[in-house]
Structures are given as structure tokens and as C-alpha cells.
Design a protein around this motif. Structure first.
Motif, mmCIF file in Angstrom:
data_model
loop_
_atom_site.group_PDB
_atom_site.id
_atom_site.type_symbol
_atom_site.label_atom_id
_atom_site.label_comp_id
_atom_site.label_asym_id
_atom_site.label_seq_id
_atom_site.Cartn_x
_atom_site.Cartn_y
_atom_site.Cartn_z
ATOM 1 N N UNK A 102 46.219 30.928 27.967
ATOM 2 C CA UNK A 102 47.713 31.382 28.349
ATOM 3 C C UNK A 102 48.643 30.561 27.405
ATOM 4 N N UNK A 115 44.662 35.401 35.336
ATOM 5 C CA UNK A 115 46.175 35.079 35.478
ATOM 6 C C UNK A 115 46.252 33.763 36.207
ATOM 7 N N UNK A 120 48.227 31.259 38.339
ATOM 8 C CA UNK A 120 49.798 31.312 38.883
ATOM 9 C C UNK A 120 50.182 29.753 38.592
ATOM 10 N N UNK A 125 42.450 39.410 36.459
ATOM 11 C CA UNK A 125 43.084 40.280 36.323
ATOM 12 C C UNK A 125 42.127 41.846 36.080
ATOM 13 N N UNK A 154 48.742 44.598 24.537
ATOM 14 C CA UNK A 154 50.011 44.472 25.050
ATOM 15 C C UNK A 154 50.796 43.581 24.746
ATOM 16 N N UNK A 195 50.147 36.004 28.790
ATOM 17 C CA UNK A 195 50.406 35.534 30.115
ATOM 18 C C UNK A 195 49.105 35.463 30.916
ATOM 19 N N UNK A 246 46.233 53.557 30.498
ATOM 20 C CA UNK A 246 46.257 52.237 31.186
ATOM 21 C C UNK A 246 47.479 52.245 32.244
ATOM 22 N N UNK A 255 47.734 51.986 35.992
ATOM 23 C CA UNK A 255 48.509 50.839 36.583
ATOM 24 C C UNK A 255 49.288 51.399 37.696
ATOM 25 N N UNK A 289 47.622 52.472 40.757
ATOM 26 C CA UNK A 289 47.320 51.200 41.466
ATOM 27 C C UNK A 289 48.495 50.627 42.281
ATOM 28 N N UNK A 290 49.638 50.682 41.810
ATOM 29 C CA UNK A 290 50.815 50.282 42.466
ATOM 30 C C UNK A 290 51.001 51.028 43.787
ATOM 31 N N UNK A 299 39.678 42.993 47.149
ATOM 32 C CA UNK A 299 40.610 42.510 46.234
ATOM 33 C C UNK A 299 41.382 43.658 45.434
ATOM 34 N N UNK A 355 44.123 44.685 47.653
ATOM 35 C CA UNK A 355 44.843 43.062 47.855
ATOM 36 C C UNK A 355 44.780 42.808 49.387
#
Lengths: 209, 209
Positions: B39, B58, B60, B68, B80, B89, B125, B129, B132-133, B172, B175
Motif C-alpha cells: 500500500x 485493502x 482501512x 478486494x 488502474x 490503494x 470491470x 463494478x 455490484x454497486x 461478504x 456486505x
DNA sequence: AACATCATGTTGTAATTACAACGGATAATA
DNA sequence: TATTATCCGTTGTAATTACAACATGATGTT
């Protein structure tokens, strides 16, 4: 919300007009509310907003629409599904009167610098989407808020920030209810975690890492 | 979860080895658990998994890590943030003993065909994504499940599907809590919305649109 | 100033969820 | 077959959230 592009489609390109001519770009205008791309349509060009704004809306199986994002001047839309040759998963319409420049992807593919710029824009959007998933994956509103605010503080380089969302938009962004969000924000303030008023927030225990 | 790439990095490329030679690609091996990218590190290459698998995690602000994604053979990672020249990140480590081919982005940028392929992978991708959102933005577990299952049914072209997630991974992914998910799934079955056993699901009111 | 409009906070209630702990089923291994 | 480990459902409780309805405050307009 905004799809931020610090890098733009024409970064490093000298003769923009000649290039667009060569690519066979064309401009079209739409009246507010007019359909630009319909769900299921397959498109061979992506668009750049020249004037005005467009709304990108996803309709679920029951026909309920939710806003995916808006695109404003200089921003791109429809690149993802035009490049993958898949049917549009969204309906795109004119949020205001607007004019759009269309870029035929087959020609775009011949232009090295343009490919690099689009790649950069897509990569940025990827990072943005991943971050958003991280916020949404938190289990409680409080955790979502902290995840989001910490990220914003980091981005803005300060523990005191102004966000460009009103309370309803913030609730939508974090996929929660506005009044429930208000409740949690007040509670967090009482707990001494944050201070805020309107769209100005201060994270009280913020530390860079 | 998997990052599916129907289009691969070398689609339409004849002489793969010569190209890699020209690009200055190089191979490295890592022992299980070894750090590949830390990271905060800034990298000028992206990787393709040649053998084994890598984990993208990831951390926090409190140091808690969440997965991820994993990348398996032939899949890319780190595109990316290498393309956007931003600090990583995430921390990337070897999920198993693995070997990675590194692609220096400055050279990759000279190869149009490669750029197009990466662009396609990134665009895919992006769509993934965004989908998924959409699932994560549902307000209740029940709605999340329906959003997810409908999408899977559409993808697999049937109302009866098998998913490649066990219950914990499904929780997971959406969420939420595993036991809470189990509760909701049972309730949905009693309500006649779905039938399921293990990772086989049937959507009882499924209709294509 | 008076008014309308919009954004935000507040309250109450029912429903949903998180979390921990346990038990049963199934698959894997010796 | 016996033993483990893993996955999944179940239960109970406290906390959180959704949702609707209303109150307050801010902003802008005439």
C-alpha cells in the motif's frame, strides 16, 4: 455524483479539431428530457458532453429507475459498453438541453494518444467505483459515513471539508435513508466524532496515514 | 470474487513472445504470503498472473484488512493505479506460490492493440463494478439477494443457476452478515420467491426483459 | 415583509439487521 | 467406521434502520 476526470480526453493533443474531423466525430443536440441512448441499444460510439448535462439511469426489472450518475461538460459517457460491444445497461437522457460529440470507437482505436487518455479516464473511474464499493460495504450508517468522510478528508487534504452533496444525495450515495442518516450524523456529533453543519464536515479524530 | 475477462490481454496478437520481449516484460516469482505490492507504493508496471493466484487487500485507517478481490491465472492486476500514476490503494500479496509477468506501462502505451485490449478489460470491470454497486445499494438483504440473483439468472440464461460463492462469500459480496443472510434466504423460500439448496438457486418469478 | 420552496432535523413505530453462540448436516480424511 | 473440519441453519437479543409524517430553519422571490 460527478465522474471526475483530472485527465481529459484531449490531454496532450495539439490539433483537436483536425483529429475530430479525421475520426468522423459528429455533434448532436438534444432537448431536455430527450432520450439519447435507450436501454438495450447497442452503440458504436461514445459521447462527450459539450454543453449541458446528461442523466444516466438504470431501470430495474420492475421498471423503477435509479440515477447511476450525471455527466457534465467535458465528461464522457457510454465508453464502457461501447468498447465492450455490449447492449446498454442504462438509459441515457438529456438532463438539460445539451449537445453531444460522438466518437466512433472503430476510428478511436487507431489513435494512440486517444486510447491512452481513455484508458486513464477508465482507470480513474475504476478506482472511484472500488472506493465507493468500500463505503457501501460497511455494515452500519455510522461506518459508511466514517469511511466516506475519511476518504474525502484524505482527498481534500484536511480534516475540515466541504462536500458537494446535499443530505439527500449523501443518503443516496451511501444507499441509506435520509432521515436515518440525519439521525446518525447527529448522534456522531454528540459522541464527539464529527462536527458539521449543512455540507461542511469536520472529522475530529482524523489522522493521515 | 473473480474478475472475469472474456477478452484477454493478448486477444488478436500474433507473436506474443516477441511483443513481450519488445516491451521489456519480465517475470518474477513469489512465495505464498510474500508481498508483491505494498500500500502506498507507486508502480510503473502492471502484472499478469502467470501461475498461482494473488490477493488484493485493502487496509482501512485502523489497519483492518478486507479482501478486494483475488486474481488468478491470466488475470491482470494493478492496471488502474499504474495507469493513473497514483499510489497503490491496496496491498497485493501472493495467495499461493505464484509467478507474475510485469508489463512496463510506458512501453505498453506504444502498442495500440495492447491498449485496446486493456481498455476492453477495464471497461468490462467497470460494468461489473457498477452492477455490484447496484446490488449493494438495495436497502434490505432481501432486495440485495433478488438484485444479485436476477442478474446471475440473466447472465446464465436460466432461472435455475449455480453460483460460485459459498454462503459466507455471498454474505461478504452483499456486505451483510452470514447468519442474517441465511435467515432471509429461508424466509424468501417460505414466501415462494426462491428455491435453493447450497449454492443452487432457482428464481420462481423470473422473467427475461 | 410576506410568501413559497427547499433542505434538514425530529419523532415514533415496525421491521430488519448485526452479532454471538450453538447444533445439525455434509464432506473430507485417517 | 471413526474423526475432523467446514458449511449452513437456528435462536435470542440488542442495536440499527426504514419509512412516514411533521417541525424547523434557511433561501429565494415577489
Amino acid at each position: 455524483m460527478m465522474l471526475s476526470n483530472t485527465d481529459t480526453l484531449f490531454s496532450g493533443i495539439e490539433n483537436k479539431d483536425a483529429l475530430m474531423e479525421r475520426l468522423g466525430c459528429y455533434k448532436e443536440s438534444y432537448k431536455k428530457g430527450g432520450i439519447i441512448i435507450e436501454k438495450g441499444e447497442s452503440v458504436r460510439s461514445f459521447g462527450e458532453v459539450m454543453e449541458g448535462a446528461v442523466s444516466i439511469i438504470r431501470y430495474d426489472y420492475e421498471g423503477h429507475g435509479t440515477l447511476v450518475s450525471n455527466a457534465y461538460e467535458t465528461e464522457l459517457f457510454a465508453e464502457s459498453f461501447s468498447f465492450t460491444s455490449t447492449a446498454s445497461p442504462v438509459t441515457i437522457s438529456a438532463k438539460t438541453d445539451c449537445s453531444i460529440i460522438w466518437f466512433p470507437i472503430e476510428n478511436v482505436k487507431k489513435e494512440n494518444r486517444l486510447l491512452i487518455n481513455i484508458l486513464t479516464i477508465l482507470a480513474n473511474r475504476n478506482l472511484y467505483l472500488t472506493k465507493r464499493i468500500e463505503h457501501l460495504s460497511q455494515r452500519t450508517i455510522k461506518e459508511k459515513v466514517l469511511s466516506y468522510l475519511k476518504d474525502e478528508c484524505k482527498k481534500q487534504g484536511s480534516a475540515s471539508i466541504k462536500i458537494n452533496l446535499d443530505r439527500q444525495e449523501m443518503a443516496d450515495f451511501l444507499a441509506t435513508d435520509r432521515s436515518a442518516l440525519s439521525l446518525v450524523l447527529m448522534k456522531m456529533q454528540r459522541e464527539g466524532l464529527i462536527e458539521y453543519s449543512r455540507n461542511n464536515f469536520k472529522l475530529l479524530n482524523f489522522k493521515e496515514d
